[in-house]
Design an enzyme around this catalytic site. Structure first.
Site, mmCIF file in Angstrom:
data_model
loop_
_atom_site.group_PDB
_atom_site.id
_atom_site.type_symbol
_atom_site.label_atom_id
_atom_site.label_comp_id
_atom_site.label_asym_id
_atom_site.label_seq_id
_atom_site.Cartn_x
_atom_site.Cartn_y
_atom_site.Cartn_z
ATOM 1 C CG ASP A 11 -45.576 -56.016 -36.615
ATOM 2 O OD1 ASP A 11 -45.901 -54.925 -36.672
ATOM 3 O OD2 ASP A 11 -45.711 -56.902 -36.086
ATOM 4 C CG ASP A 38 -44.227 -40.912 -41.078
ATOM 5 O OD1 ASP A 38 -45.859 -41.603 -40.904
ATOM 6 O OD2 ASP A 38 -44.219 -40.781 -39.512
ATOM 7 C CD GLU A 96 -45.824 -44.769 -37.921
ATOM 8 O OE1 GLU A 96 -46.756 -43.510 -37.329
ATOM 9 O OE2 GLU A 96 -45.798 -45.254 -37.244
ATOM 10 C CG ASN A 109 -50.733 -50.991 -36.471
ATOM 11 O OD1 ASN A 109 -50.411 -51.790 -37.020
ATOM 12 N ND2 ASN A 109 -49.948 -49.990 -35.942
#
Length: 299
Positions: free
Chosen positions: A194, A177, A220, A185
């Site tokens: 991304d 993770d 993620e 973000n």
């Protein structure tokens, strides 16, 4: 004759058809076939013809009006069939000028015979290819953003391992993770997030063993399926995963990951993967509780 993609964009068009509509094939490529139709025929095409093709894969003896050279209206009868050609799914169209009914009927009979012969030849030569393409399309085993395998691919890989591996075989699973990904973000936008995921995925894939499967599990989260890897070997691979993360840079700063490691010996049963995922996911939560940027081994 004309060939379009499933949405009606022109891919091929022959000279006989160009005589009716004018222009060149190069000009019409990529245009929607709606541009060839009168307003009434365009509405009929959108509300009836294309829905019929998508549902039944063919449409026969449909009456339409084309816009001819100079703007005149040309009545035509249309046959269309959905086909999988070498470049993918397409619609093959046959247009018959309907000014002379008797001539049209003769052309229709001939065209039907030719189309049936062509379909038989295509079926004989492409049956195996079509089957493989259909299976790949249905399964869709790749994540569109990162190019890694997806959950479905992971499930199939585990099923194959359960079927073929010996009873003494060991396996490990890493749940990875990306730490503080929401901050990336929120602060710099989803394109930056991304980009981080794509770069990290490349690092993971480049560092994987030939027998490993690297998959994007969602958001993620990534999963590494490690056959024939005990806890010690999996821990070394987990350390490489941390190094992969350190090679990725984001506008928010260094990238780190929390890793959960679960090991098992060969087991049958449909819930085998689910139990491994649950154990590794719980280990990830413990890694985050310990401050992130570390690996925790599941009990």
């Amino acid at each position: 004759m004309m060939i379009t993609d499933p949405e009606g964009h022109i891919v091929r068009i022959n000279r006989e058809f160009l005589v009716l509509i004018g222009g060149t094939e190069a000009f019409w490529l990529g245009h929607s076939m709606d541009e060839l139709l009168t307003p009434a025929s365009r509405i009929f095409s959108q509300t009836h013809l294309f829905p019929t093709l998508h549902h039944a894969k063919s449409a026969r003896e449909v009456f339409l009006h084309l816009r001819g050279v100079g703007g005149e209206t040309v009545p035509v009868m249309v046959n269309a069939v959905s086909k999988r050609l070498e470049t993918g799914d397409h619609i093959v169209w046959a247009f018959f000028v309907a000014r002379e009914r008797s001539r049209f009927e003769g052309e229709l009979i001939k065209a039907r015979a030719e189309a049936q012969g062509l379909a038989q030849r295509l079926a004989a030569s492409n049956e195996q290819v079509e089957l493989q393409n259909r299976q790949l399309s249905e399964l869709s085993l790749s994540d569109p953003l990162t190019g890694l395998k997806n959950r479905r691919a992971l499930e199939l890989t585990v099923q194959e391992w359960q079927r073929t591996a010996s009873r003494q075989s060991s396996v490990s699973l890493l749940m990875v993770d990306v730490d503080y990904f929401k901050r990336i973000n929120d602060a710099h936008g989803h394109p930056e997030g991304d980009r981080v995921l794509v770069n990290f995925a490349r690092q993971l894939q480049a560092g994987a063993r030939g027998s490993d499967l690297v998959a994007r599990y969602g958001g993620e989260e990534f999963v590494l399926w490690l056959p024939d890897a005990d806890a010690e070997a999996a821990a070394r691979i987990a350390e490489r995963v941390h190094k992969c993360a350190r090679r990725v840079r984001s506008l928010a700063g260094p990238v780190t990951v929390s890793v959960g490691l679960a090991c098992a010996v060969h087991q049958t049963g449909a819930d085998f993967l689910a139990r491994l995922l649950k154990r590794s996911d719980e280990a990830v939560y413990r890694a985050k509780a310990l401050g992130r940027n570390c690996t925790v081994v599941s009990d």
